[in-house]
Motif scaffolding. Structure first.
Motif, mmCIF file in Angstrom:
data_model
loop_
_atom_site.group_PDB
_atom_site.id
_atom_site.type_symbol
_atom_site.label_atom_id
_atom_site.label_comp_id
_atom_site.label_asym_id
_atom_site.label_seq_id
_atom_site.Cartn_x
_atom_site.Cartn_y
_atom_site.Cartn_z
ATOM 1 N N GLN A 143 0.835 -1.199 0.000
ATOM 2 C CA GLN A 143 0.000 0.000 0.000
ATOM 3 C C GLN A 143 0.871 1.250 0.000
ATOM 4 O OE1 GLN A 143 -2.715 -0.486 -1.150
ATOM 5 N NE2 GLN A 143 -4.300 -0.372 0.398
ATOM 6 N N ASN A 199 -8.461 11.124 -8.363
ATOM 7 C CA ASN A 199 -7.735 9.852 -8.230
ATOM 8 C C ASN A 199 -7.074 9.701 -6.865
ATOM 9 O OD1 ASN A 199 -8.447 8.694 -10.691
ATOM 10 N ND2 ASN A 199 -6.832 9.784 -11.766
ATOM 11 N N LYS A 233 -15.228 -1.009 -6.342
ATOM 12 C CA LYS A 233 -13.802 -0.698 -6.156
ATOM 13 C C LYS A 233 -13.421 -1.347 -4.844
ATOM 14 C CE LYS A 233 -10.346 2.951 -6.687
ATOM 15 N NZ LYS A 233 -9.292 2.242 -6.119
ATOM 16 N N PRO A 255 -9.641 1.686 -1.425
ATOM 17 C CA PRO A 255 -8.520 0.881 -1.925
ATOM 18 C C PRO A 255 -9.027 -0.315 -2.735
ATOM 19 C CG PRO A 255 -8.829 0.542 0.431
ATOM 20 C CD PRO A 255 -9.785 1.622 0.021
ATOM 21 N N ASP A 259 -8.996 -2.612 -6.662
ATOM 22 C CA ASP A 259 -9.191 -2.451 -8.098
ATOM 23 C C ASP A 259 -10.656 -2.235 -8.439
ATOM 24 O OD1 ASP A 259 -6.493 -2.849 -8.642
ATOM 25 O OD2 ASP A 259 -6.728 -5.021 -8.839
ATOM 26 N N THR A 296 -8.859 -1.050 -15.002
ATOM 27 C CA THR A 296 -8.150 -2.131 -14.324
ATOM 28 C C THR A 296 -7.447 -2.931 -15.410
ATOM 29 O OG1 THR A 296 -9.676 -2.262 -12.459
ATOM 30 C CG2 THR A 296 -8.380 -4.225 -12.924
ATOM 31 N N THR A 311 -8.155 6.708 -4.289
ATOM 32 C CA THR A 311 -7.135 5.780 -3.776
ATOM 33 C C THR A 311 -7.136 5.770 -2.256
ATOM 34 O OG1 THR A 311 -5.786 6.121 -5.743
ATOM 35 C CG2 THR A 311 -4.671 5.235 -3.799
ATOM 36 N N LYS A 312 -7.277 6.951 -1.660
ATOM 37 C CA LYS A 312 -7.271 7.068 -0.198
ATOM 38 C C LYS A 312 -8.517 6.435 0.429
ATOM 39 C CE LYS A 312 -7.426 10.480 3.491
ATOM 40 N NZ LYS A 312 -7.590 11.887 3.797
ATOM 41 N N LYS A 344 2.131 1.876 -3.484
ATOM 42 C CA LYS A 344 1.075 2.452 -4.316
ATOM 43 C C LYS A 344 0.877 3.916 -3.973
ATOM 44 C CE LYS A 344 -1.739 -1.626 -5.272
ATOM 45 N NZ LYS A 344 -3.062 -2.235 -5.073
ATOM 46 N N TRP A 345 0.898 4.228 -2.692
ATOM 47 C CA TRP A 345 0.703 5.610 -2.265
ATOM 48 C C TRP A 345 1.833 6.495 -2.769
ATOM 49 C CZ3 TRP A 345 3.108 9.397 0.466
ATOM 50 C CH2 TRP A 345 2.325 10.502 0.801
ATOM 51 N N THR A 350 1.446 7.066 -6.475
ATOM 52 C CA THR A 350 0.352 8.015 -6.694
ATOM 53 C C THR A 350 0.794 9.428 -6.355
ATOM 54 O OG1 THR A 350 -1.295 6.305 -6.231
ATOM 55 C CG2 THR A 350 -2.037 8.590 -6.070
#
Length: 182
Positions: free
Chosen positions: A2, A66, A86, A74, A76, A167, A70-71, A5-6, A9
């Protein structure tokens, strides 16, 4: 995982924000729209637009959305039929994504999500009912589904941004948001 990914981003957001002013005078091209099913003649309250997009503002809107997605959600994107999820969250019938994105942009004219030509979620209400049916699907939805690339247009001091939800490189849905344009 994670954190990785963060960080990715955050790096993308930083680059996008640094480029925000670079495309102010560029016009976005529009391709031939995909055919749509028989459409009513009434126009959805937030669908009127022209094609003079503002790339800098488009990137800023897309980036902000976005990062927020995302925050807060989480995982896909997934589509089964016309049901959009999601991670573990399902948007159909719950409206948390469209309502949350609407709060990011004070004065927005609305947020909608389309799976194909079907509007599955909207922050726009007529009385107490969500506006999901009875209005034509904007041709830009077909363009974004086909190209997988965000686009935008200007109309009456509002920037309408179309953002693909993807995705594995496949566009599953398209979000539209109309934000006040400076």
């Amino acid at each position: 995982m994670q954190l990785k990914k963060w960080l990715i981003t955050a790096a993308i957001v930083t680059v996008m924000l640094s480029l925000t002013g670079c495309g102010k005078n560029q016009k976005l091209s529009t391709s031939t729209p995909l055919p749509t099913s028989a459409q009513p003649t009434e126009v959805h309250p937030v669908e009127a637009s022209d094609t003079a997009g503002d790339i800098g503002s488009q990137q800023a809107v897309e980036s902000k959305i976005n990062v927020w997605l995302t925050k807060n959600y989480p995982g896909d994107w997934k589509v089964v039929g016309t049901t959009l999820s999601k991670g573990n969250y399902i948007e159909n019938g719950h409206y948390k994504i469209v309502d949350g994105i609407e709060t990011l942009f004070p004065g927005t004219m609305g947020v909608s999500i389309f799976v194909g030509e079907v509007r599955i979620s909207s922050s726009v209400k007529k009385g107490t009912e969500r506006v999901l049916k009875g209005f034509p699907t904007p041709e830009e939805i077909g363009e974004v589904l086909k190209s997988g690339k965000a686009t935008s247009s200007l109309s009456s001091d509002y920037l309408k941004v179309y953002i693909p939800f993807q995705t594995g490189g496949k566009t599953l849905a398209v979000l539209t948001v109309s934000v006040p344009h400076q």
